[in-house]
Design an enzyme around this catalytic site. Sequence first.
Site, PDB file in Angstrom:
ATOM      1  N   TYR A 198       0.834  -1.205   0.000  1.00 53.97           N
ATOM      2  CA  TYR A 198       0.000   0.000   0.000  1.00 53.97           C
ATOM      3  C   TYR A 198       0.866   1.251   0.000  1.00 53.97           C
ATOM      4  CZ  TYR A 198       0.790   0.804   5.028  1.00 53.97           C
ATOM      5  OH  TYR A 198       1.355   1.057   6.244  1.00 53.97           O
ATOM      6  N   CYS A 199       0.246   2.356  -0.427  1.00 52.31           N
ATOM      7  CA  CYS A 199       0.917   3.661  -0.396  1.00 52.31           C
ATOM      8  C   CYS A 199      -0.169   4.718  -0.215  1.00 52.31           C
ATOM      9  CB  CYS A 199       1.740   3.899  -1.666  1.00 52.31           C
ATOM     10  SG  CYS A 199       0.770   3.922  -3.182  1.00 52.31           S
ATOM     11  N   THR A 200       0.154   5.989  -0.417  1.00 54.95           N
ATOM     12  CA  THR A 200      -0.813   7.052  -0.140  1.00 54.95           C
ATOM     13  C   THR A 200      -2.007   7.033  -1.086  1.00 54.95           C
ATOM     14  OG1 THR A 200       1.047   8.375   0.605  1.00 54.95           O
ATOM     15  CG2 THR A 200      -1.045   9.525   0.296  1.00 54.95           C
ATOM     16  N   GLY A 202      -2.030   4.969  -4.193  1.00 57.80           N
ATOM     17  CA  GLY A 202      -2.144   3.734  -4.965  1.00 57.80           C
ATOM     18  C   GLY A 202      -1.198   3.589  -6.142  1.00 57.80           C
ATOM     19  N   ILE A 227      -4.251   4.720   0.907  1.00 55.29           N
ATOM     20  CA  ILE A 227      -4.796   5.035   2.228  1.00 55.29           C
ATOM     21  C   ILE A 227      -5.943   6.049   2.116  1.00 55.29           C
ATOM     22  CG2 ILE A 227      -4.237   5.990   4.502  1.00 55.29           C
ATOM     23  CD1 ILE A 227      -1.241   5.245   3.694  1.00 55.29           C
TER      24      ILE A 227
END
Length: 362
Positions: A198-200, A202, A227
């Site tokens: 995951y990241c901020t 996508g 997120i």
Amino acid sequence: MALLHNRVSQKELKERLYQETEARTTISFYCYHPIQNPQEFRDELYKRLHPLKVYGRIYVAKEGINAQVSVPSSNFEALKFFLYSYNFLNEIRLNVAVDDDGKSFWVLKIKAREKIVADGIEDPTFSMANKGRYVNAQQMNKLLKNPDTIVVDMRNHYEYEVGHFEKAMEVPSDTFREQLPMAVEMLKDKKDKNIIMYCTGGIRCEKASAYMLHHGFNNVFHLEGGIINYAQQIQQEGLESKFKGKNFVFDDRLGERITEDIIALCHQCGKAADIHTNCKNDACHLLFIQCEECAKKYDSCCSVECQTVYQLPLEEQKKLREGKQKGIMVFNKSRSRLRPTIEEIQEMRFAERVECNNKISQ
Ligand SMILES: [Zn+2]
Ligand SMILES: [Zn+2]
């Protein structure tokens, strides 16, 4: 031939923007999809988006498109209709910026680039065609209950520090290009586990998921929309948030609180705190976490040394900076001092979001 680039001065463009009376909607979207001729696609987009008064930055590459643009709100539907007319963009999620005044862009820049996200991957057999499976918030929560699941955070340390998924693994590097091979190395004995990246927003974890699959991992997932989207779904669907703390975002708040948990510590006294700040000494500007008490005690500076400088008259501070230029640079070599300022991060993040690689010629 139609004009495919802006020819008006920056000043004039800004004036035009501020004279606009209609509200603008700011949206961002990205999509990994093979684009045979990025330059041709770029020109086509410019021809179609210019009449809709779309401003902002769009990057197209053989691997896809990444865009952050604003459009007069009355043209939003037309823009959507146009984008959805491409098969690969049909129904794509357009993230609408919530607290944006729409004045961030005053010109449309569309560029054909090498990559939409710089990844440092030189392997010609790597392709974004084989990506991990998307998970939404509900599926994410379910997978997290499985003991055979490993969650991998693909963001930077300062982001991880104030908020992350329970038991998320950090990949300790400052750049995405270094993180990719590092994640493979760290997980090499876990090829059959469920790996969720995951990241901020996508865009990075989507690429990371393809990279893991390329390296023989069998069950790779990535959090759709990152997120930001997870937090929205949690709220809308009344789910429990497995993400604890704050999501570091690049606006004035420097973070959106997702849960009440404070998982970081003040860098000065070690008390629970998760407020990022830049050291008030202009010669330092270090990004660090500071509790309210320490902010008072040190005048929002990172150290007594910086506080001493900060308390001097401005003129003297200036003189001191001139004299110390070299010393500061040496000091910058220390690892913790390498942390960029908020402005630098904002720049970096923008570059990451919409630009791909500074090394590629403009
Ligand atoms: Zn403190
Ligand atoms: Zn400082």
